[in-house]
Design an enzyme around this catalytic site. Structure first.
Site, short mmCIF file in Angstrom:
data_model
loop_
_atom_site.label_atom_id
_atom_site.label_comp_id
_atom_site.label_asym_id
_atom_site.label_seq_id
_atom_site.Cartn_x
_atom_site.Cartn_y
_atom_site.Cartn_z
N GLY A 146 -6.31 -4.62 6.81
CA GLY A 146 -7.30 -5.32 7.18
C GLY A 146 -8.04 -6.80 6.89
O GLY A 146 -8.21 -7.50 6.99
N LYS A 197 -0.67 4.36 4.35
CA LYS A 197 -1.21 3.52 5.68
C LYS A 197 -0.96 3.94 6.90
O LYS A 197 0.60 3.34 7.07
CB LYS A 197 -1.64 2.39 4.65
N HIS A 222 1.28 -1.12 0.35
CA HIS A 222 -0.58 0.33 0.01
C HIS A 222 0.87 0.99 -0.02
O HIS A 222 1.99 1.04 0.24
CB HIS A 222 -1.23 0.14 1.76
#
Lengths: 267, 267, 267, 267
Positions: free
Chosen positions: C166, C160, C156
């Site tokens: 998640g 983040k 990512h």
């Protein structure tokens, strides 16, 4: 700590111009002192809706801009015709241009080069500001000296019309300069469905994928007994462009010469 | 704790046979009780140079093997002609065959199926024992229901003669069963170098890469606005085959039916 | 040819709402008949600057919207509080809601479910509309039945905050349901630099990469002797979300039940 | 057309030695003129079972080998102790050694260097002969000048004991030489499961994957706003080693100096 760089942006309302303004906003030592725009003469940038609230004045006449404002660098993001004029005026005023506009004629390039030399003022003109793409091509050319077998896969959104991409062909041509020409794959290989083995450039193969969900990606794969070496560049165009502009601005302030192509600024 | 499975290997000296012996050696509940070999009748496996030191007796006659040794499973790795005979004798003796030999005729398959049914003895015949390849094809078919745009890239060593690979074509055909046919890419796209866009199967594109250093790999890429989903299978042939044999052996002991294709054993 | 679906969008000025309007614009059989917006009651969408020029009327009161306009589907993209109210009013008026808002309480979900049942009106509530992510998780769970060894890498953007993501943890938990727990890697492996082997979830490893230039990507890699199987989902959030909304709208019109989770709509 | 190179192989029965013999067999201008083996003195290579049928004589004494056979190059693949002795005798006899044995002491290296200089005889000693790995490290170091953010993922078979791999740490250290130290990721990022963000080397992250089915692979990923650049090396150890030996042999015949590390032979 970097020394503050005062800059003028030509074309602040365009897509690239807006990215340049965002770059200046987030870079501590970049300072916007003016804009060149074919409209809005006399206004300040903060008066224009949808743009960041800079106090920088807007000029429609480039000469006036360079006369009235004390700038180190011009970021030129308009079009070839206006861009040539802006870059020329910048050099005359000892302001260093970083030019993302392509499409100048040979004569125009020569004139800008002469002006750069006589005024000892650096200028960078780059048709491609994606640093990663330039490194990918450089590494590919270097790897090809040791790995004679190579294939290129380029992956783009399915609204792209031409295949293979210009970058893929350019990469193949750079490899061609260093490798001994030979047809790859098994001498007796055959396509049971035409096109499976891709486009042939001098014995090398290029494959073009087009799918929604892709943006722009290129992989150069070198193979040798027992090993492969892959160089992959993945980009989302405009933002990746700005990293190159930032790099060029930081370099041009220390230069007094004419540089064509970002690759010649990177060594 | 798994129950011990006693097995006979047909073709122990071949490349696959040797992998099977290695599989039995490293698997706790697998136990070798005999071999079928066209040579070396009456010897023990440990008498043969270069093979693992199993005490298992070697038989040239399959009937004799199944008569004299108490086996649960036959691992058949010879050739279609001998393989058919071995599998048939196994079923007659209520020994469950796991057959990696392909090339049986329709009649032979029917006969083995009938024999399996009448003797309530399971048999698994699989032309492809690579579990990962089977899952890749299954997932590709499933994804194609939601992602209508897909391209396949398969990458093999440059001694491979045909392009595209059989697995790539088979994958495309499985996708074809579920997706609405349409030509992918921009309607006006054009190849500036022929072959760039790959082989066309019903509007889908397949690209075949051939480089030294590759072994065998296939990527199935699905694209949709804003996302891509990729399924990639990478294999080094023989060892990957054995994972499937192991799986089939563990399954066949609980079955009384005829199964063609490992995919029908996996659900 | 698909039957026209008349729809109301709740939250048309938000980022998701604007994507939904773009989706409706480019989809032939989608037809916008109204909007629910906490401002701009009585105006038409075309009156709002920066939004597409639909003639659809804007209502601040949901009940009024469903009374005055004949809609098949509500696309609900506001917030849990308003969203619950909008969805409830839709069901009362036999309009099928597709809800991208998460955060409803158990009681609210139960109430919506009861209302859906009593009115025989379908409703889809989905915390994640990325079809590719859902397939990735489904395939991972399926592959884990055959491949006991797996690692997850998620990549990512470096803005983040939490690691692992998640989705990575959710994927690991789905795999956990089907695989026999075991610690992966060599029993004697050791980290010469702490953290090298990643986060441990029940013996599985998760690795989180954070780099500028990444958007959101997850790879689930299964390994087995001689082969690996990799499932990779790559997304640019908002656009990928809309593919799921489109799918849900096309499904909900044929349903009379309550569906939670896009995965339960895909089979 | 390459000039014939006559060579002696020390350690022909070892795994590497057998690969070297295979290399000589398939390379037109490589010619085997002798072997050094601690056993089998006086035999010919063709007398040894399982080795290719070369007529080359076997010597147990290195001095004797270099006295009796006219060689250009020694390929040394035994162990540090014997290897040092063989390389020294080769240099004394003006035969150029290519040494794949690592583990020489500083004193031994200095002595070999002095001998190379005084005899004007080239020698190449390389702890790593994988050309692709060397290029990967070189490109990583170069890219790090322009891309300050980088993560490394290395993927190996699960029989590997240590994590991260030596190559990953070496790559990080090379990058460290050129990049300004900084902690990557969001300043406030946190691991909800320990280890998710990998091993930290000077602010860079390294992730180690261990799965059956992997052989040896390393990816170095550079990220920058809007783009990533990835360099990936994938190898199957022994065969990839031989490409480097071949390269070193072809280079050493033109050199009169001491070279440590294949990277110093590649420029």
């Amino acid at each position: 700590m970097n020394k503050t760089i005062n800059m003028i942006v030509a074309g602040p309302r365009g897509k690239m111009g807006q990215e340049a303004l965002a770059l200046i906003e987030r870079t501590d030592h970049f300072h916007l002192v003016g804009c060149i725009d074919r409209k809005n003469n006399g206004k300040k940038l903060r008066d224009l809706e949808g743009l960041p609230a800079f106090d920088a004045p807007i000029f429609t006449d480039a000469t006036e801009a360079f006369d009235q404002v004390n700038a180190d660098v011009l970021i030129e993001l308009t079009n070839p015709e206006a861009g040539y004029h802006h870059a020329k005026q910048a050099l005359i005023h000892h302001v260093r241009p970083v030019v993302g506009t392509s499409g100048f004629s040979e004569d125009q390039l020569q004139e800008l080069k002469d002006l750069s030399t006589s005024n000892a003022t650096g200028i960078v003109i780059a048709p491609n500001f994606a640093i990663g793409a330039i490194l990918m091509m450089r590494f590919a050319k270097e790897a090809a000296k040791y790995f004679p077998d190579v294939e290129i896969i380029e992956k783009h959104h399915d609204n792209k019309l031409d295949a293979p991409s210009g970058t893929a062909v350019k990469t193949a041509k750079l490899i061609q300069e260093v490798r001994e020409k030979h047809k790859q794959g098994h001498p007796d290989e055959k396509e049971t469905i035409e096109g499976a083995r891709g486009a042939d450039v001098d014995g090398m193969k290029i494959h073009s994928m087009r799918l929604p969900g892709y943006i722009a990606q290129q992989e150069v794969v070198f193979g040798m007994s027992g090993q492969t070496l892959t160089i992959n560049h993945n980009s989302a165009d405009r933002a990746s462009f700005m990293s190159g502009v930032e790099f060029a601005v930081n370099e041009v302030v220390n230069r007094e010469d004419f540089v064509y192509g970002l690759e010649n600024l990177m060594e």
